[in-house]
Design an enzyme around this catalytic site. Structure first.
Site, PDB file in Angstrom:
ATOM      1  N   PRO A  11     -41.606 -13.101  92.838  1.00 54.27           N
ATOM      2  CA  PRO A  11     -40.250 -12.565  92.811  1.00 54.27           C
ATOM      3  C   PRO A  11     -40.179 -11.055  93.006  1.00 54.27           C
ATOM      4  O   PRO A  11     -41.030 -10.309  92.529  1.00 54.27           O
ATOM      5  CB  PRO A  11     -39.733 -12.957  91.422  1.00 54.27           C
ATOM      6  CG  PRO A  11     -40.946 -13.186  90.601  1.00 54.27           C
ATOM      7  CD  PRO A  11     -41.989 -13.691  91.550  1.00 54.27           C
ATOM      8  N   ASN A  12     -39.151 -10.674  93.725  1.00 50.14           N
ATOM      9  CA  ASN A  12     -38.764  -9.286  93.985  1.00 50.14           C
ATOM     10  C   ASN A  12     -39.677  -8.546  94.950  1.00 50.14           C
ATOM     11  O   ASN A  12     -39.386  -7.406  95.309  1.00 50.14           O
ATOM     12  CB  ASN A  12     -38.614  -8.490  92.678  1.00 50.14           C
ATOM     13  CG  ASN A  12     -37.525  -9.053  91.811  1.00 50.14           C
ATOM     14  OD1 ASN A  12     -36.411  -9.278  92.280  1.00 50.14           O
ATOM     15  ND2 ASN A  12     -37.838  -9.321  90.561  1.00 50.14           N
ATOM     16  N   ARG A  19     -37.571  -0.943  96.331  1.00 46.05           N
ATOM     17  CA  ARG A  19     -37.701  -1.068  94.880  1.00 46.05           C
ATOM     18  C   ARG A  19     -38.721  -0.073  94.331  1.00 46.05           C
ATOM     19  O   ARG A  19     -39.895  -0.126  94.681  1.00 46.05           O
ATOM     20  CB  ARG A  19     -38.146  -2.493  94.542  1.00 46.05           C
ATOM     21  CG  ARG A  19     -38.382  -2.723  93.081  1.00 46.05           C
ATOM     22  CD  ARG A  19     -38.917  -4.117  92.825  1.00 46.05           C
ATOM     23  NE  ARG A  19     -39.222  -4.269  91.417  1.00 46.05           N
ATOM     24  CZ  ARG A  19     -40.189  -5.018  90.949  1.00 46.05           C
ATOM     25  NH1 ARG A  19     -40.936  -5.722  91.764  1.00 46.05           N
ATOM     26  NH2 ARG A  19     -40.397  -5.088  89.660  1.00 46.05           N
ATOM     27  N   TYR A  24     -44.366   1.462  93.626  1.00 41.77           N
ATOM     28  CA  TYR A  24     -44.869   0.512  94.616  1.00 41.77           C
ATOM     29  C   TYR A  24     -45.097   1.112  96.001  1.00 41.77           C
ATOM     30  O   TYR A  24     -45.631   0.441  96.874  1.00 41.77           O
ATOM     31  CB  TYR A  24     -43.908  -0.678  94.729  1.00 41.77           C
ATOM     32  CG  TYR A  24     -43.731  -1.405  93.423  1.00 41.77           C
ATOM     33  CD1 TYR A  24     -44.764  -2.167  92.894  1.00 41.77           C
ATOM     34  CD2 TYR A  24     -42.547  -1.311  92.703  1.00 41.77           C
ATOM     35  CE1 TYR A  24     -44.618  -2.830  91.685  1.00 41.77           C
ATOM     36  CE2 TYR A  24     -42.390  -1.972  91.494  1.00 41.77           C
ATOM     37  CZ  TYR A  24     -43.430  -2.721  90.995  1.00 41.77           C
ATOM     38  OH  TYR A  24     -43.285  -3.375  89.794  1.00 41.77           O
ATOM     39  N   ASN A  75     -49.960 -12.288  94.576  1.00 47.08           N
ATOM     40  CA  ASN A  75     -49.223 -11.293  93.808  1.00 47.08           C
ATOM     41  C   ASN A  75     -48.051 -12.032  93.179  1.00 47.08           C
ATOM     42  O   ASN A  75     -47.047 -12.297  93.830  1.00 47.08           O
ATOM     43  CB  ASN A  75     -48.742 -10.150  94.701  1.00 47.08           C
ATOM     44  CG  ASN A  75     -48.090  -9.038  93.907  1.00 47.08           C
ATOM     45  OD1 ASN A  75     -47.708  -9.217  92.757  1.00 47.08           O
ATOM     46  ND2 ASN A  75     -47.950  -7.882  94.534  1.00 47.08           N
ATOM     47  N   ALA A  78     -43.490 -10.543  88.531  1.00 44.27           N
ATOM     48  CA  ALA A  78     -43.169 -10.723  87.110  1.00 44.27           C
ATOM     49  C   ALA A  78     -43.628 -12.071  86.561  1.00 44.27           C
ATOM     50  O   ALA A  78     -43.832 -12.205  85.353  1.00 44.27           O
ATOM     51  CB  ALA A  78     -41.672 -10.546  86.890  1.00 44.27           C
ATOM     52  N   HIS A  81     -46.675 -12.545  83.999  1.00 46.73           N
ATOM     53  CA  HIS A  81     -46.610 -12.377  82.550  1.00 46.73           C
ATOM     54  C   HIS A  81     -45.902 -13.526  81.836  1.00 46.73           C
ATOM     55  O   HIS A  81     -45.836 -13.526  80.613  1.00 46.73           O
ATOM     56  CB  HIS A  81     -45.908 -11.054  82.230  1.00 46.73           C
ATOM     57  CG  HIS A  81     -46.320  -9.959  83.155  1.00 46.73           C
ATOM     58  ND1 HIS A  81     -47.588  -9.414  83.151  1.00 46.73           N
ATOM     59  CD2 HIS A  81     -45.656  -9.355  84.173  1.00 46.73           C
ATOM     60  CE1 HIS A  81     -47.672  -8.500  84.107  1.00 46.73           C
ATOM     61  NE2 HIS A  81     -46.516  -8.450  84.738  1.00 46.73           N
ATOM     62  N   ASP A  88     -51.074 -23.339  85.580  1.00 50.18           N
ATOM     63  CA  ASP A  88     -51.489 -24.732  85.732  1.00 50.18           C
ATOM     64  C   ASP A  88     -51.671 -25.121  87.198  1.00 50.18           C
ATOM     65  O   ASP A  88     -52.583 -25.886  87.527  1.00 50.18           O
ATOM     66  CB  ASP A  88     -50.484 -25.664  85.056  1.00 50.18           C
ATOM     67  CG  ASP A  88     -50.528 -25.576  83.535  1.00 50.18           C
ATOM     68  OD1 ASP A  88     -51.456 -24.935  82.984  1.00 50.18           O
ATOM     69  OD2 ASP A  88     -49.623 -26.152  82.896  1.00 50.18           O
ATOM     70  N   GLU A  99     -55.904 -12.894  91.904  1.00 49.07           N
ATOM     71  CA  GLU A  99     -54.653 -12.264  91.470  1.00 49.07           C
ATOM     72  C   GLU A  99     -54.678 -10.810  91.918  1.00 49.07           C
ATOM     73  O   GLU A  99     -55.706 -10.136  91.801  1.00 49.07           O
ATOM     74  CB  GLU A  99     -54.549 -12.337  89.947  1.00 49.07           C
ATOM     75  CG  GLU A  99     -53.331 -11.647  89.372  1.00 49.07           C
ATOM     76  CD  GLU A  99     -53.308 -11.646  87.848  1.00 49.07           C
ATOM     77  OE1 GLU A  99     -52.556 -10.825  87.298  1.00 49.07           O
ATOM     78  OE2 GLU A  99     -54.030 -12.441  87.211  1.00 49.07           O
ATOM     79  N   HIS A 101     -52.198  -6.996  92.266  1.00 46.16           N
ATOM     80  CA  HIS A 101     -50.995  -6.214  91.968  1.00 46.16           C
ATOM     81  C   HIS A 101     -51.095  -4.874  92.669  1.00 46.16           C
ATOM     82  O   HIS A 101     -52.181  -4.286  92.744  1.00 46.16           O
ATOM     83  CB  HIS A 101     -50.836  -5.994  90.460  1.00 46.16           C
ATOM     84  CG  HIS A 101     -50.725  -7.270  89.709  1.00 46.16           C
ATOM     85  ND1 HIS A 101     -49.564  -7.998  89.667  1.00 46.16           N
ATOM     86  CD2 HIS A 101     -51.657  -7.974  89.021  1.00 46.16           C
ATOM     87  CE1 HIS A 101     -49.777  -9.092  88.960  1.00 46.16           C
ATOM     88  NE2 HIS A 101     -51.041  -9.109  88.570  1.00 46.16           N
ATOM     89  N   ILE A 102     -49.973  -4.403  93.152  1.00 39.28           N
ATOM     90  CA  ILE A 102     -49.913  -3.099  93.813  1.00 39.28           C
ATOM     91  C   ILE A 102     -50.140  -1.983  92.796  1.00 39.28           C
ATOM     92  O   ILE A 102     -50.909  -1.060  93.030  1.00 39.28           O
ATOM     93  CB  ILE A 102     -48.559  -2.939  94.535  1.00 39.28           C
ATOM     94  CG1 ILE A 102     -48.472  -3.939  95.697  1.00 39.28           C
ATOM     95  CG2 ILE A 102     -48.361  -1.503  95.016  1.00 39.28           C
ATOM     96  CD1 ILE A 102     -47.103  -4.038  96.340  1.00 39.28           C
ATOM     97  N   SER A 103     -49.465  -2.082  91.661  1.00 32.41           N
ATOM     98  CA  SER A 103     -49.592  -1.052  90.629  1.00 32.41           C
ATOM     99  C   SER A 103     -50.692  -1.433  89.640  1.00 32.41           C
ATOM    100  O   SER A 103     -51.127  -2.587  89.583  1.00 32.41           O
ATOM    101  CB  SER A 103     -48.264  -0.879  89.883  1.00 32.41           C
ATOM    102  OG  SER A 103     -47.975  -2.031  89.112  1.00 32.41           O
ATOM    103  N   ARG A 108     -48.935   0.497  82.700  1.00 30.36           N
ATOM    104  CA  ARG A 108     -47.475   0.389  82.656  1.00 30.36           C
ATOM    105  C   ARG A 108     -47.018  -0.147  81.302  1.00 30.36           C
ATOM    106  O   ARG A 108     -47.745  -0.073  80.322  1.00 30.36           O
ATOM    107  CB  ARG A 108     -47.011  -0.486  83.824  1.00 30.36           C
ATOM    108  CG  ARG A 108     -47.357   0.176  85.173  1.00 30.36           C
ATOM    109  CD  ARG A 108     -46.818  -0.558  86.345  1.00 30.36           C
ATOM    110  NE  ARG A 108     -45.359  -0.616  86.281  1.00 30.36           N
ATOM    111  CZ  ARG A 108     -44.635  -1.475  86.982  1.00 30.36           C
ATOM    112  NH1 ARG A 108     -45.223  -2.329  87.802  1.00 30.36           N
ATOM    113  NH2 ARG A 108     -43.323  -1.484  86.882  1.00 30.36           N
ATOM    114  N   ARG A 112     -46.540  -5.860  80.477  1.00 31.98           N
ATOM    115  CA  ARG A 112     -47.240  -6.131  81.737  1.00 31.98           C
ATOM    116  C   ARG A 112     -48.759  -6.231  81.560  1.00 31.98           C
ATOM    117  O   ARG A 112     -49.473  -6.559  82.500  1.00 31.98           O
ATOM    118  CB  ARG A 112     -46.924  -5.049  82.765  1.00 31.98           C
ATOM    119  CG  ARG A 112     -45.468  -5.010  83.166  1.00 31.98           C
ATOM    120  CD  ARG A 112     -45.237  -4.034  84.307  1.00 31.98           C
ATOM    121  NE  ARG A 112     -43.832  -3.765  84.490  1.00 31.98           N
ATOM    122  CZ  ARG A 112     -43.004  -4.521  85.206  1.00 31.98           C
ATOM    123  NH1 ARG A 112     -43.453  -5.598  85.809  1.00 31.98           N
ATOM    124  NH2 ARG A 112     -41.736  -4.191  85.321  1.00 31.98           N
TER     125      ARG A 112
END
Length: 145
Positions: A11-12, A19, A24, A75, A78, A81, A88, A99, A101-103, A108, A112
């Site tokens: 998402p997002n 954003r 990011y 990625n 949200a 978390h 699953d 997995e 993540h950009i940040s 943070r 997170r």
């Protein structure tokens, strides 16, 4: 025959470039997709790059990836978390998932710092900006060789 890697985005992430560019960066998801396709070709992979704001769609894509790909770079945004369903889904498939993540999620907000999906993944890459995607592809090349 070229092997396929799914690059799945939660998402997002469709809002990248707009954003919170201080966190990011300025690249859009389309820019990152183009970078992944170039890196994928160099690594001998076809890249199937997708984004959804819907958890169930992502679950379905993991099931599909298990039939069509040798690995997944993910990625989760949200959902990282919060999603037992994605945890699953990753556990249910036989191919490795990285997995990403950009940040640096550990630098943070406290909420997170906990990933629901990390225990189901082969590894985690975070904090390298959009280059985290390329690092995930390299990791998948290494573990699928």
């Amino acid at each position: 025959m070229t092997q396929t890697i799914f690059v799945l985005n939660g998402p997002n992430l469709n809002m990248l470039g707009k954003r919170e560019p201080g966190i990011y960066g300025g690249k859009t998801l389309k820019d990152i997709e183009a970078d992944c396709k170039v890196a994928g070709r160099e690594l001998g992979f076809d890249i199937d790059f997708r984004q959804s704001n819907h958890e169930g769609t992502l679950v379905d894509w993991f099931h599909e990836a298990d039939e069509k790909a040798v690995g997944v770079a993910f990625n989760a945004g949200a959902y990282t978390h919060t999603s037992v369903a994605l945890h699953d889904a990753i556990r249910a498939i036989s191919i490795p998932v990285v997995e990403l993540h950009i940040s640096n999620v550990h630098a943070r907000e406290e909420f997170r710092h906990k990933s629901m999906i990390a225990p189901a993944c082969k590894g985690v890459i975070c904090g390298f900006g959009p280059h985290s995607y390329i690092l995930a592809l390299h990791a998948l090349k290494n573990i699928t060789a």
